[in-house]
Design a protein around this motif. Structure first.
Motif, mmCIF file in Angstrom:
data_model
loop_
_atom_site.group_PDB
_atom_site.id
_atom_site.type_symbol
_atom_site.label_atom_id
_atom_site.label_comp_id
_atom_site.label_asym_id
_atom_site.label_seq_id
_atom_site.Cartn_x
_atom_site.Cartn_y
_atom_site.Cartn_z
ATOM 1 N N PRO A 1 8.997 -1.213 -2.526
ATOM 2 C CA PRO A 1 8.077 -1.753 -1.532
ATOM 3 C C PRO A 1 6.888 -0.818 -1.337
ATOM 4 C CG PRO A 1 10.139 -1.036 -0.521
ATOM 5 C CD PRO A 1 10.280 -0.845 -1.987
ATOM 6 N N PHE B 1 5.666 0.457 1.186
ATOM 7 C CA PHE B 1 5.815 1.586 2.097
ATOM 8 C C PHE B 1 6.457 2.785 1.412
ATOM 9 C CE2 PHE B 1 9.554 -1.116 3.128
ATOM 10 C CZ PHE B 1 10.584 -0.203 3.012
ATOM 11 N N VAL B 2 7.281 2.510 0.418
ATOM 12 C CA VAL B 2 7.862 3.636 -0.317
ATOM 13 C C VAL B 2 6.778 4.388 -1.079
ATOM 14 C CG1 VAL B 2 9.383 4.260 -2.214
ATOM 15 C CG2 VAL B 2 10.163 2.657 -0.469
ATOM 16 N N ILE C 1 4.713 6.438 1.334
ATOM 17 C CA ILE C 1 5.390 7.665 1.754
ATOM 18 C C ILE C 1 5.325 8.712 0.643
ATOM 19 C CG2 ILE C 1 7.653 8.644 2.265
ATOM 20 C CD1 ILE C 1 8.262 6.008 3.752
ATOM 21 N N VAL D 1 1.874 10.180 0.518
ATOM 22 C CA VAL D 1 1.603 11.119 1.610
ATOM 23 C C VAL D 1 2.290 12.448 1.313
ATOM 24 C CG1 VAL D 1 2.005 11.617 4.030
ATOM 25 C CG2 VAL D 1 1.234 9.366 3.347
ATOM 26 N N LEU D 2 3.506 12.355 0.808
ATOM 27 C CA LEU D 2 4.226 13.588 0.496
ATOM 28 C C LEU D 2 3.500 14.394 -0.566
ATOM 29 C CD1 LEU D 2 7.987 12.662 0.427
ATOM 30 C CD2 LEU D 2 6.737 14.110 2.007
ATOM 31 N N PHE E 1 0.302 14.081 -1.696
ATOM 32 C CA PHE E 1 -1.068 14.506 -1.433
ATOM 33 C C PHE E 1 -1.219 15.182 -0.072
ATOM 34 C CE2 PHE E 1 -1.384 11.257 -4.692
ATOM 35 C CZ PHE E 1 -2.179 11.921 -5.611
ATOM 36 N N GLY E 2 -0.218 15.026 0.750
ATOM 37 C CA GLY E 2 -0.282 15.714 2.020
ATOM 38 C C GLY E 2 0.147 17.169 1.867
ATOM 39 N N THR F 1 -4.931 11.964 3.809
ATOM 40 C CA THR F 1 -3.809 11.043 4.014
ATOM 41 C C THR F 1 -3.833 10.378 5.371
ATOM 42 O OG1 THR F 1 -2.484 12.884 4.753
ATOM 43 C CG2 THR F 1 -2.254 12.247 2.450
ATOM 44 N N LEU G 1 1.953 -2.078 6.350
ATOM 45 C CA LEU G 1 2.905 -0.993 6.104
ATOM 46 C C LEU G 1 2.139 0.265 5.726
ATOM 47 C CD1 LEU G 1 5.432 -3.040 3.998
ATOM 48 C CD2 LEU G 1 5.769 -2.218 6.310
ATOM 49 N N ILE H 1 1.369 3.944 7.789
ATOM 50 C CA ILE H 1 1.698 5.262 7.286
ATOM 51 C C ILE H 1 0.457 6.134 7.139
ATOM 52 C CG2 ILE H 1 2.624 6.485 5.283
ATOM 53 C CD1 ILE H 1 4.570 4.085 5.065
ATOM 54 N N PHE H 2 -0.663 5.522 6.758
ATOM 55 C CA PHE H 2 -1.873 6.321 6.617
ATOM 56 C C PHE H 2 -2.677 6.364 7.909
ATOM 57 C CE2 PHE H 2 -0.938 5.339 2.183
ATOM 58 C CZ PHE H 2 -1.120 6.574 1.606
#
Ligand SMILES: Nc1ncnc2c1ncn2[C@@H]1O[C@H](COP(=O)(O)OP(=O)(O)OP(=O)(O)O)[C@@H](O)[C@H]1O
Ligand SMILES: Nc1ncnc2c1ncn2[C@@H]1O[C@H](COP(=O)(O)OP(=O)(O)OP(=O)(O)O)[C@@H](O)[C@H]1O
Ligand SMILES: [Mg+2]
Ligand SMILES: [Mg+2]
Lengths: 296, 337, 321, 523, 324
Positions: B143, B145-146, B149, B152-153, B155-156, B164, B277, B281-282
């Motif tokens: 999905p 959202f995966v 996430i 974000v992991l 590039f964050g 992000t 979604l 998250i962003f």
């Protein structure tokens, strides 16, 4: 008597033969077999979750903050979540919801969509077609997830309601698929032939046209299993659907995501579980497509 | 052409009308008193009563619908309970933000998907093909959202090259509003650095959003290319001495794109559905997130407005895609669909 | 004789699930410069496959265990990329069986003709020149209003027009060999007649060689100098035109001829019993053996080669050994 | 890299929406915005008292029925107008007319407000109201002329049209230390330092202040790690605070804030309408697990009022887990033996994710008694909507409650007085005349000691009815950039000072400091 | 010949299809006024080029299309209505075999199921009888019993066509329409099928309306030939006479275009008439005689006057301006 027996025998043989042939086509692609095996395993483990899961009670009303956030170990193969519950056990139980969602939705949606599509397709050019297909268009004009969310927002968030919501947004796809096939199939010569022989409308719609729509329907069903489960996961990601403590894969991912990357196992494993279950149904779907293809 | 377009539009208006009925009634089933909700529990009863009248809640449902529809036609969607502004104002603000993501995402989806599909078909059964197929499977089964996430992991933390969160970096001011899309507006204002910043903010959400559809497009393109490769006309074109490379990128590609593009209308519509979604998250203040917030907070007018706008977008995309397909495939008369 | 094409003992197999479809089974074939040859045979006997081999456009499942295909003395199977390109662009052209399927449905006729012309190796082509050549080609096949046709899509053309367009494409540039694969199957008799006349005329004018594939014995008789009869991946008989019809030697040719309904009436023969063999497990000897009323032991064990009966009449049947 | 002016900024995350209109806002995020944008007559101290602010002094007349305030002269609004008594009068009237937000604090008591002269304003109360001064920290003074200039006709407020509500959604008319620069709906509000602020400025005071509407843990943590966020919200999961604490230069401040977490039981709906049933629930919960594992740093509640609030009654005992007692109580309840038919619906607030841990703990605890709890995660908006009617209010709701001014009376009034039924702050539907009377009586008492005694009485009475399970007094946690900002509240927490500030005042940016060079050094 | 009973009579039959070109509605005049009859036990060959309206004629007769104008009389009853309104027994008496055996059998049904349908619909057999009757049907088209449970795709094209014929025979019809039953098959298979059809005709005294574009084939099966051109009949004659002295220029062109395999046949063809021109689009038929674009003998009046049918011999009719 003997003749009877012989023909019985040959009927059995015929089925066996057909089955063998189907299996042969299906298994040509090894990935389909892998998909089938995984699906079967998932179904079995969901059904027998109580025996399969190492900590069955962790799927219910249970918390143990002393053992929260444990990394994967022999005690907890996939670790524990922030509530101290065994993630593996919860994933196994969550398959139940996912499968219920997938199967439940399809069981409702496919017959409705198919019948509407068949009737509208066969009646092309009549008022019935116009009415049915315009209604279908209205429901189609929205992304399923949004419509499902809207419905969920109005109703109480339960698994059943989110299934209903997904159903409402899903049936038009089948109606449209079948409608498309029916409109072209009704012009097929063999349908004409049956009409000329004097077969009833019922016969023509359900015996002549329907069987020829089944292959694409089944194929779509298998692929949709995955999609429905994903939609369910997305719904539970925003908190609609199965309610705690009953585990739901989407909720597990969304909740666990807060703890990334330090407590990665909390959301990564359920995410992988979603991917596996969807992947398995997709692979199975590909196999079914091969199996139902008419080429020899 | 013109007539077909008019026909399509006419049909679409009919669909939207049906949708409006559906949505209006769904949104009115919501329990609770919207006027009371709008003003808060402690607002004086007379103010609530005034608002109730203003929102026509005292009238029968069908009158409410008629009034609502009238308002809708005149660009008045009522007020949002959450932001307390006219829904139209909200939509004007949030829609461009999401459009920006979705347009970029649609481009990534189509271009990326087709590109991967072509590569995969060109190098059928090589490791490259295998790799692309695995990626497309992953894309299809995860999905949005995966992906969000994961991005974000990555590039964050590990690779902080893309922002992000939000639409602009701290300190960068938004360009003067023309379209509401920061990238476009900054270009119009000739502000390159703002453009770059705004664009960077779009990259991750757009890709996360596009992953599923892109994978799908890659798969469809691949299989339809393989399908068409066996067609007589491809053999014929080769036999007439047209170089195989050219046959591949021109004569094979165009007919093969038809199914990809046909499905794209659904994919792109789904982008709007999934955008929330990603926006969540962003922390991207977009239209979809607005819609979801509205739904979760039972914000009637906003729900109805959002869904109607989505309906219009969907119908428009459909018409556009139909025209593209008709361009790709001259056999399809537009009236046919 | 100076052969333009010479196929020697060609085997072509197709890899399918469950093994190989052993389609071509030692085909021998030759074609002189300026000669018109026809290949006749039932559906699925391998006519198209043979021709595709000449142009090296077999599908990717094809596997060639053995044989050579010489074009102007050079083996196509061993050609380099550039030579293949030259062969396709200048050497030979093929008019495909189904004119609908062999025109790209989503490009205009003009587009497709232009592509053919600009890739044929002719120098100094500009847009205008290509257009001129395209229009000429269409005029040559007697299509009215070529300007309009250039801008049309294949589905807007009638069957006869499409077939003429295919011919125009094949003849738009100079080539030594034209392969016409059942160019008239889907056409009406009168239109068929027109197309064949056109083809004959154009070939005669340019002195091209022609291979005409058909399953109509009548068409073969009226359009070719020499006729090959093909059955299940083998050439079973070859002879001059009249000779074949007056004196068919191979049992297959004989039976096939008897099945053709005659304008003179008199009913139709009973047809050939049985079916074409399964290419996955073809009979080991002569492939016609299971259907042949004259078959004997040797036919079951050995594959017959051509026996020369004189006058260029050859037949692959042990009856004549 | 060089320090740019925009680096002098404090960024705080908080839940969206943020209403910067004093007539509307009342939530946590609204309070932070209002406190920084507007000035009040008085300013709160951690010990519960108030000090002069816009008002330099005041007189209390007529036995507490009249309050006269003398205003500071030369105070400027952000647009340059001078703040006068007219503005105070207008602000109070507007608040009362609109009736939303903090208006309820005044509606019952304020009969009249009048600008006596340019710098004197007088409030006439309809009945004595003890904590009137304390509650004035919620009267934010608007620029009358500016608001009137932006009124839209056609609103619910008669000749006042919309009372400027639309304009004030994205604009301010205040005199506070920060002026609103930009409002991006659903995203952030950005303020700029108001150079002419009457209170003056420290050299290191932040030039900008930004309130972002995101609480997504990953986003927050990423932003903290990138030094793009100075102070986080208080809604993060414990795990996230722990992770952020590990980031260099980041600390987590833990301080009691006078909020408590309530499990509000609907006393009009089966089975929670039975006091024994409610007590049984109260005795089965594992409070120790809560304050050690879920909300570490928080302390056990003693009754309805958080212990840090002036007026709290320390004699009330905390609930303790005691299964024996719980069973006893359950036996006394009329639902004993029929528990299956009466599942308890429990909602928790989606915006406070940690409540899920609590909900599940309670569910597991209750299961030991055979009580079935059905958990629903609800967005706050839904919760408010459902609270409107008794029928739609769930059996149990987990809600954080904050006092609106620093005295026990704030909690008692907003939580247990019948007039607050239908709001999210009272989902108990207590509607008990005796309690109403006790609360009203206490609030009407001007003498502080007497008032506190009456508070104690009311608290005991409420405790006896057990309408709520007070789970704990919250210790607020916020991660902040200890390496480059100075944040008074964090300093107080480090020094373990007691007391607390009313909602929003912990984020009073005027008193904070930022050192952008130190920030750059960390990047 | 004229003694035997007329079982089908078509009078002034017209069938127009509306087509939409942009905002205009035009009509394809697929059949534009044809008259012919079929007598008991005979085979009428309907010949003509693609698009000349042969299939449309067949479909009108069988009831798949409602007619635009004209009447169809079958065994004395007017049946000029669509199949839905026709009585069941009529459907039993009249059957059709379609051109493409690949599409006329439902790919999802076994041969058994396919043959069962007409028997069940018309209540012709039940239980054990049903099975026996199906086997018998298969036998009558020379297919073994082992084919019962095969699917159409598993058998060859010719065999599929035989199944289609068996299905048509199932209801014991007296009249059958054969719409190019062999045009997509090989000569050898064609020979088998044609022979079988002729045998069945004798066996059951069937009347055929046999549609084809293969004149050589027609020569061998038909008793009478009807030549169609663009929705109208050009010539109609008993087979013998027709092939001996074709009259219509189109017919001559047709005959002279046939590729043949013997010199003897070659001699039967009329003097070579060069085939020329395209068949005009049926939406846009030229005024006057519709053949005027291709006719080598075209006269000025042909551009104005549409010829009428004239009798030029016993049972021999021609529609051409040369004869009037
Ligand atoms: N790519 C392929 N893969 C598998 N089998 C193939 C392939 N191409 C051809 N064949 C098989 O080879 C056989 C010969 O085919 P081919 O097209 O050469 O026959 P043909 O003589 O041209 O027949 P027709 O008259 O129908 O055109 C057929 O049985 C066909 O199924
Ligand atoms: N349903 C239809 N709608 C529109 N036009 C039609 C339809 N059916 C047939 N036609 C047109 O009517 C004309 C006659 O068609 P018909 O199928 O009867 O010809 P035919 O003689 O059977 O040709 P063929 O030999 O190709 O089968 C054609 O021009 C065809 O395009
Ligand atoms: Mg071929
Ligand atoms: Mg036809």
């Amino acid at each position: 008597m003997i003749a009877q027996k012989a023909s019985d025998n040959s009927a059995v043989n015929r089925y066996l033969e057909n089955f063998k042939k189907a299996w042969y086509k299906f298994s040509r692609n090894k990935m389909s077999v892998v998909g089938l095996v995984i699906v079967v395993l998932i179904i079995l483990s969901a059904v027998f979750a109580h025996f399969v899961a190492p900590y069955p009670h962790h799927a219910g009303a249970f918390v143990n903050y002393a053992e929260a956030n444990l990394a994967p170990s022999w005690d907890h193969l996939l670790g524990t979540d922030v509530f101290g519950r065994d993630i593996l056990s919860r994933i196994i139980y969550a398959f139940r919801g996912a499968l219920t969602m997938g199967i439940g939705v399809l069981v409702v949606v496919v017959p409705i969509g198919t019948i509407i599509g068949l009737i509208a397709g066969y009646m092309k050019g009549t008022l019935i077609e116009t009415v049915l297909m315009r209604i279908t268009d209205v429901f189609l004009a929205l992304p399923p997830l949004i419509l499902a969310l809207a419905v969920c927002a109005v109703m109480r968030p339960t698994l059943f309601n989110s299934m209903m919501a997904v159903c409402i947004s899903w049936w038009p796809w089948y109606a449209r698929l079948v409608y498309g096939m029916a409109t072209s199939l009704r012009n097929e010569v063999y349908v004409r032939a049956a009409e000329l022989i004097g077969a009833s409308r019922f016969h023509i719609i359900f015996r002549e046209i329907l069987p020829n729509c089944l292959a694409p329907i089944f194929t779509k069903m298998m692929l949709d299993m995955g999609w429905v489960i994903l939609t369910g996961a997305s719904l539970s990601f925003v908190g609609l659907g199965e309610q705690p403590p009953t585990p739901a894969l989407g909720t597990m991912v969304s909740d666990g995501a807060k703890y990334l990357p330090d407590y990665w196992w909390i959301s990564i494993f359920p995410a992988i579980a979603i991917m596996i279950i969807v992947l398995a149904f997709n692979l199975l779907g590909d196999g079914v497509k091969d199996m139902l293809s008419t080429e020899e | 052409m013109g007539i077909n377009l008019l026909k399509r539009i006419g049909l679409s208006i009919f669909v939207l009308f049906g949708l409006s009925i559906l949505i209006f009634f769904i949104s009115r089933v919501v329990p609770g008193d919207p006027a009371r909700l709008a003003l808060g529990p402690r607002a004086p009863e007379w103010a609530v009563e005034n608002l109730r009248q203003e929102m026509h809640l005292d009238k029968p449902l069908y009158v409410q619908y008629a009034l609502w529809l009238n308002g809708f036609v005149h660009g008045d969607l009522g007020k949002s309970l959450v932001t307390r502004r006219p829904v139209t104002t909200d939509i004007k603000e949030f829609l461009p933000a999401t459009l920006e993501i979705v347009i970029l995402s649609a481009i990534v989806l189509l271009v990326g998907g087709v590109f991967l599909g072509i590569i995969s078909a060109k190098f059928t059964n090589t490791w490259l093909d295998g790799l692309i197929r695995i990626i497309s499977y992953l894309g299809i089964v995860s999905p949005a959202f995966v992906w969000a996430i994961i991005f974000v992991l990555i590039f964050g933390y590990a690779l902080p090259i893309f922002p992000t969160m939000e639409r602009l970096s701290p300190g960068v001011t938004a360009p003067p509003t023309v379209t509401g899309m920061y990238t476009v507006d900054s270009l119009l204002a000739g502000d390159m650095s703002t453009f770059v910043d705004a664009f960077k903010h779009l990259v991750l959400p757009a890709i996360a959003l596009a992953m599923g559809g892109m994978a799908q497009a890659a798969r469809i393109t691949r299989s339809s290319m393989l399908d068409n490769m066996g067609k007589d006309y491809i053999a014929a074109e080769k036999a007439y001495g047209i170089p195989e490379g050219l046959v591949f990128v021109k004569y094979l590609l165009k007919p093969s794109l038809i199914p990809t593009v046909s499905v794209a209308s659904l994919d792109i519509a789904a982008l709007f559905g999934n955008a929330f979604l990603v926006e969540l998250i962003f922390n991207y203040p977009g239209f979809s997130r607005y819609g979801i917030t509205a739904m979760l907070n039972k914000d009637l007018n906003a729900i109805a407005g959002v869904i109607m706008i989505l309906g219009i977008i969907f119908v428009t995309i459909n018409i556009i895609i139909d025209f593209i397909v008709a361009y790709l495939d001259p056999r399809i008369g537009l009236a046919g669909r | 004789m100076d052969d333009l094409v010479k196929i020697q003992d060609l085997y072509v197999w197709f890899k399918v699930y469950g093994g190989y479809m052993k389609v071509l089974n030692g085909v021998n074939f030759s074609l002189g410069k300026g000669e018109k040859v026809s290949i006749v045979g039932e559906t699925g006997c391998g006519k198209t496959t043979t021709m595709k081999t000449i142009l090296w456009i077999l599908s990717s499942q094809a596997y060639i265990p053995k044989g050579e295909v010489l074009f102007e003395g050079k083996d196509v199977l061993k050609m380099k990329e550039s030579e293949i390109k030259r062969l396709r662009g200048r050497g030979a052209a093929m008019i495909f069986q189904d004119p609908m399927a062999s025109l790209n449905p989503v490009f205009t006729i003009g587009d497709q003709l232009a592509a053919v012309i600009s890739n044929s190796g002719i120098r100094d082509l500009d847009k205008e020149k290509i257009r001129q050549l395209s229009i000429n080609a269409l005029k040559e096949v007697k299509l009215p209003d070529p300007d309009r046709i250039l801008g049309s899509y294949p589905f807007q053309m009638s069957g006869g027009m499409r077939q003429r367009i295919c011919i125009a494409m094949a003849l738009a540039t100079e080539r030594a060999l034209i392969i016409a694969d059942e160019p008239t199957t889907n056409l009406d008799v009168t239109i068929q007649d027109q197309i064949l006349a056109l083809l004959r005329e154009m070939v005669a004018k340019r002195g091209n060689s022609l291979i005409l594939i058909t399953h109509s014995m009548g068409i073969a008789r009226e359009n070719a100098d020499r006729i090959y009869v093909m059955y299940a991946g083998n050439m079973v008989e070859v002879s001059d035109n009249e000779e074949l019809f007056s004196n068919p030697l191979h049992p297959y040719t004989e039976m096939l001829l008897s099945c053709v309904p005659k304008l003179s009436g008199g009913g139709i023969a009973e047809g050939i019993p049985g079916r074409i063999p399964d290419y996955l497990n073809p009979p080991p000897g002569c492939r016609f053996e299971p259907r042949c009323p004259y078959a004997f032991k040797r036919c079951r064990e050995e594959k017959p080669d051509f026996f020369d009966m004189g006058n260029g009449h050859k037949v692959a049947c042990f009856k004549y050994d | 890299k060089e320090v740019k002016p925009e680096d002098s900024i404090i960024r705080i995350t908080e839940d969206w929406p943020v209403f910067i209109d004093p007539g509307v806002g009342s939530k946590f995020s609204d309070s932070i915005a209002l406190v920084n944008t507007y000035d009040t007559l008085v300013f709160p101290k951690p010990d519960g008292t108030v000090v002069p602010h816009l008002a330099t002094k005041w007189d209390i007349l007529d036995n507490g029925l009249t309050y006269r305030f003398y205003l500071r002269e030369g105070v400027k609004f952000h647009n340059g107008d001078e703040l006068t008594a007219e503005d105070v009068e207008f602000s109070m009237k507007r608040l009362l007319d609109i009736g939303e937000g903090f208006a309820y604090l005044f509606t019952r008591n304020v009969a009249e407000v009048k600008a006596v002269d340019k710098y004197t304003v007088e409030f006439k109360l309809s009945q004595p109201f003890g904590p009137f001064l304390q509650s004035l920290v919620r009267l934010y003074i608007l620029n009358k002329d500016e608001v009137l200039a932006h009124i839209q006709k056609n609103g619910q407020y008669g000749e006042m049209g919309d009372y400027g509500k639309n304009w004030l959604l994205t604009n301010d008319a205040g005199s506070g230390p920060y002026k609103v620069k930009e409002v991006k709906m659903e995203e952030y509000v950005l303020w700029e330092k108001f150079d002419d602020y009457w209170g003056g400025w420290d050299a290191d005071a932040p030039k900008y202040f930004k309130l972002s509407g995101s609480v997504e843990p990953i986003t927050v943590r990423t932003a903290v790690g990138r030094r793009e966020l100075e102070i986080t919200d208080e809604l993060q999961p414990l795990e996230n605070y722990n992770m952020m604490d590990k980031i260099e230069g980041v600390d987590v401040a833990t301080f009691l804030n006078g909020h408590n977490l309530n499990m509000m039981l609907n006393t009009k709906k089966a089975p929670t309408d039975d006091v024994h049933f409610r007590r049984a629930l109260a005795y089965c919960i594992d409070y120790d697990a809560i304050i050690t594992s879920i909300y570490p740093g928080s302390s056990l509640s003693k009754g309805p009022v958080p212990a840090v609030l002036p007026g709290h009654d320390p004699t009330i005992p905390s609930f303790k887990r005691d299964l024996e007692k719980a069973k006893e109580e359950l036996k006394k309840s009329k639902y004993y033996g029929k528990l299956d038919q009466y599942p308890v619906s429990l909602s928790w607030c989606a915006e406070a994710p940690e409540e899920e841990k609590l909900a599940l703990l309670i569910q597991a605890n209750a299961a030991e008694l055979g009580i079935k709890i059905e958990i629903t995660k609800k967005p706050f908006g839904s919760m408010m909507a459902d609270a409107q009617k008794m029928e739609t209010t769930p059996n149990a709701s987990l809600v954080f409650v904050a006092p609106h001014y620093n005295e026990a009376g704030s909690m008692l009034m907003s939580r247990y007085h019948s007039s607050s039924c239908g709001t999210w702050e009272q989902m108990e539907w207590l509607q008990d005349e005796n309690i109403d009377r006790l609360i009203e009586d206490a609030l009407a008492t001007v003498d502080i000691n007497e008032r506190f005694e009456k508070y104690a009485k009311a608290q005991k009475a409420i405790f006896d009815l057990c309408p709520t399970i007070w789970l704990f007094d919250q210790a607020e946690k916020r991660a902040y950039q200890s390496a480059y900002i100075y944040w008074p509240t964090a300093e107080r927490a480090l020094k373990k000072e007691t007391g607390c500030l009313p909602m929003g005042y912990d984020q009073y940016v005027h008193d904070m400091k930022v050192y952008p060079e130190k920030r750059l050094a960390l990047l | 010949m004229s003694e035997s009973r007329v079982i089908l009579e078509v009078k002034g039959l017209k069938k127009y299809f509306p087509v939409h070109r942009g905002d205009k509605t035009l009509f394809v005049k697929a059949i534009d006024g044809i008259d012919f009859e079929v007598r008991e036990g005979e085979t009428v060959g309907l010949v003509g080029e693609s698009g000349s309206g042969k299939s449309t004629t067949a479909y009108c007769v069988i009831g798949m299309y409602s007619v635009t104008d004209g009447t169809i009389v079958f065994k004395g009853k007017d049946i000029s209505c669509a199949s839905a309104q026709r009585p069941l027994e009529l459907k039993r008496d009249m059957q059709i075999v379609f051109q493409d055996p690949g599409t006329s059998l439902n790919p999802q049904h076994t041969i058994y199921k396919i043959l069962e349908l007409p028997l069940k619909v018309h209540g012709l057999a039940k239980g054990h009888e049903l099975h026996d009757r199906i086997v018998q049907l298969l036998e009558s088209v020379e297919l073994p019993e082992s084919y019962l449970y095969k699917y159409p795709r598993m058998i060859g094209g010719g065999e599929r066509q035989m199944v289609a014929i068996a299905r048509a025979l199932a209801t014991n019809p007296s009249f059958m329409i054969l719409d190019e039953p062999t045009s997509s098959l090989d000569v050898s298979v064609q020979a088998k099928i044609i022979n079988m059809l002729l045998r069945l005709q004798k066996e059951y005294n069937l009347s055929y309306l046999f549609i084809t574009h293969d004149l050589s084939l027609m020569r061998n099966v038909a008793t009478r030939v009807v030549i169609m051109y663009l929705g109208k009949i050009a010539e109609m004659a008993p087979t013998e006479i027709f092939f001996r002295s074709p009259q219509h220029p189109y017919t001559q062109m047709l005959l002279s275009s046939i590729p043949v395999v013997t010199q003897q046949e070659e001699d039967l063809k009329p003097k070579k008439i060069k085939s020329q021109g395209e068949i005009p689009s049926p939406v846009n038929v030229p005024p006057g005689c519709s053949f005027n674009t291709r006719c080598p003998f075209v006269k000025p009046e042909c551009y104005e006057r549409d010829p009428v049918m004239v009798q030029v011999g016993p049972d021999h009719f021609v529609r051409c301006n040369l004869f009037t």
